[in-house]
Design a protein around this motif. Structure first.
Motif, short mmCIF file in Angstrom:
data_model
loop_
_atom_site.label_atom_id
_atom_site.label_comp_id
_atom_site.label_asym_id
_atom_site.label_seq_id
_atom_site.Cartn_x
_atom_site.Cartn_y
_atom_site.Cartn_z
N LEU A 94 0.37 -1.16 0.34
CA LEU A 94 0.07 0.15 0.00
C LEU A 94 0.93 1.07 -0.24
O LEU A 94 1.64 1.04 0.28
N PHE A 95 0.28 2.54 -0.48
CA PHE A 95 1.09 3.84 -0.29
C PHE A 95 0.82 4.09 1.18
O PHE A 95 0.29 4.48 1.28
N LEU A 98 -0.99 7.82 1.66
CA LEU A 98 -2.14 7.67 1.44
C LEU A 98 -3.02 7.29 1.97
O LEU A 98 -2.57 5.66 3.12
N ARG A 102 -8.13 6.72 -0.11
CA ARG A 102 -7.27 7.09 -1.73
C ARG A 102 -6.30 5.74 -1.70
O ARG A 102 -6.77 5.54 -3.87
N ASN A 103 -5.40 4.90 -1.02
CA ASN A 103 -5.55 3.92 -1.54
C ASN A 103 -5.94 2.98 -2.22
O ASN A 103 -5.63 2.56 -3.13
N HIS A 139 -3.50 6.26 7.53
CA HIS A 139 -2.66 5.33 6.77
C HIS A 139 -2.43 4.22 6.89
O HIS A 139 -2.49 3.38 8.06
N PRO A 140 -1.91 4.04 6.18
CA PRO A 140 -1.55 2.01 6.47
C PRO A 140 -1.00 1.99 7.45
O PRO A 140 -1.04 0.87 8.46
N GLN A 148 -4.61 -4.32 6.93
CA GLN A 148 -3.17 -3.75 5.77
C GLN A 148 -3.71 -4.18 4.54
O GLN A 148 -4.14 -3.97 3.41
N ARG A 155 -8.68 -3.13 -2.32
CA ARG A 155 -8.23 -2.11 -3.96
C ARG A 155 -7.78 -2.87 -4.86
O ARG A 155 -7.96 -2.71 -5.83
#
Ligand code: ADP
Ligand code: ADP
Length: 233
Positions: A94-95, A98, A102-103, A139-140, A148, A155
């Motif tokens: 994952l980012f 972000l 948003r991911n 956030h992740p 996650q 995703r």
């Protein structure tokens, strides 16, 4: 009619054959588990199905559209195939900078051309489905490994794939966090998602999979009903 068909797929690394002439048809809604010793080509096979590795020879057909993989695959074929094949890795990828939402929404905008509003709405629905609606604006790095991995599943689902591939999705997780992920996968299977799962989780394989495949030295050496294959000495 199979939703995914693999014909004569091989992958060479130098003079080493990692995947050796594998053919496999997967029915819509079928859950296929793949087991086998380390180095038997399981991961390379999955990576070839969505062309993360370019196969040396073979043909992959997803949803009736064939991709000849002998020689070069065009960028257009690659993008078309990737859209239809979702993949979940051992590491979540994952980012970190972000948000969770948003991911999930960014790839929908980039790949499917959805508007931000459409993408966010779809992402929220998927987060509800994987039990993480409350984490949308986190956030992740603030999420557990199990959370996650569930975001990574959401995703992949966001691109509406025909088939989902899982490469040892729980092996980086503590057992109780792995169970959260397996329960989401079980739910997906119940909803009719077509899945190929490389796993050491023998309970998942015997309870959820419709078919169990055993690989060794790049080949499928045995396959069938999971309980029959597992009980076979
Ligand atoms: P598994 O997932 O069953 O552990 P892999 O598909 O990772 O097996 O690996 C199959 C074989 O291919 C192994 O011998 C591995 O070392 C080799 N291999 C995998 N990826 C590469 C690579 N990028 N370059 C060279 N050899 C590779
Ligand atoms: P996995 O079995 O889950 O693929 P590995 O540790 O075997 O995990 O592989 C991790 C990465 O290293 C993959 O991208 C794979 O292609 C690459 N790799 C594996 N074996 C080799 C090898 N012998 N030479 C080069 N790269 C390799």
């Amino acid at each position: 009619r199979p939703i995914l068909s693999i014909e004569g797929l091989s992958k060479q690394f130098g003079d080493h054959t990692a995947v050796d002439d594998v053919s496999l048809d997967v029915r819509p809604g079928e859950v296929v588990a793949i087991i086998g010793p380390s180095g038997s080509g399981k991961s390379t096979l999955l990576r070839c199905i969505n062309l993360l590795e370019s196969p040396t020879t073979g043909r992959i057909t997803v949803g009736g559209i064939p991709t000849e993989v002998d020689g070069k695959v065009s960028q257009r074929e690659l993008v078309a195939l990737r859209r239809k094949v979702g993949m979940v890795f051992q590491s979540f990828n994952l980012f970190p900078h972000l948000t969770v939402l948003r991911n999930i929404s960014l790839p929908q905008e980039r790949v499917l051309g959805r508007s931000r509003a459409e993408a966010d709405a779809r992402s929220m629905a998927l987060l509800e489905q994987v039990g993480l609606a409350s984490k949308a604006s986190s956030h992740p790095p603030r999420c557990s490994g199990g959370q996650q991995q569930r975001v990574a599943i959401a995703r992949a689902l966001a691109l509406d794939p025909s088939v989902m591939l899982f490469d040892e999705p729980t092996s980086a997780l503590d057992p109780e966090l792995g169970l959260e992920v397996l329960s989401v996968m079980r739910q997906l299977a119940d909803e009719g998602m077509t899945m190929i799962v490389v796993t050491h989780e023998i309970h998942f394989a015997s309870d959820v999979a419709d078919r169990l495949i055993v690989m060794a030295d790049g080949r499928i050496i045995e396959q069938g009903d999971p309980k029959t294959v597992i009980d076979d000495p």
